[in-house]
Scaffold this motif. Structure first.
Motif: not given
Length: 80
Positions: A1-16
């Motif tokens: 898994m590429p490193w940037w794939a983990w950014l999805g969790g951070l982006a989702g938590a920030t959005y919510v």
């Protein structure tokens, strides 16, 4: 898994967190409008620069006009 794939969790938590904090202040319609407009602005950059290993696509005048109309719609929602 590429490193940037983990950014999805951070982006989702920030959005919510941001949306649920903003809804009482700006209203649900404006929050949803800003969400859709923000996604479209981001997609223009993703297409233009070919991020995430996607093919590059030029930014046409019609595409840019569509994004600007979305942003104008959010402003109208907020003003009414």
């Amino acid at each position: 898994m590429p490193w940037w794939a983990w950014l999805g969790g951070l982006a989702g938590a920030t959005y919510v967190t941001t949306v649920f904090t903003a809804i009482p202040v700006i209203g649900a319609a404006a929050a949803v409008g800003f969400t859709v407009a923000g996604q479209q602005v981001a997609s223009v950059f993703v297409d233009r620069y070919g991020w995430f290993r996607l093919p590059q696509r030029p930014v046409s005048g019609l595409r840019l006009a569509g994004v600007l109309l979305l942003l104008a719609g959010v402003v109208l929602i907020k003003l009414v």
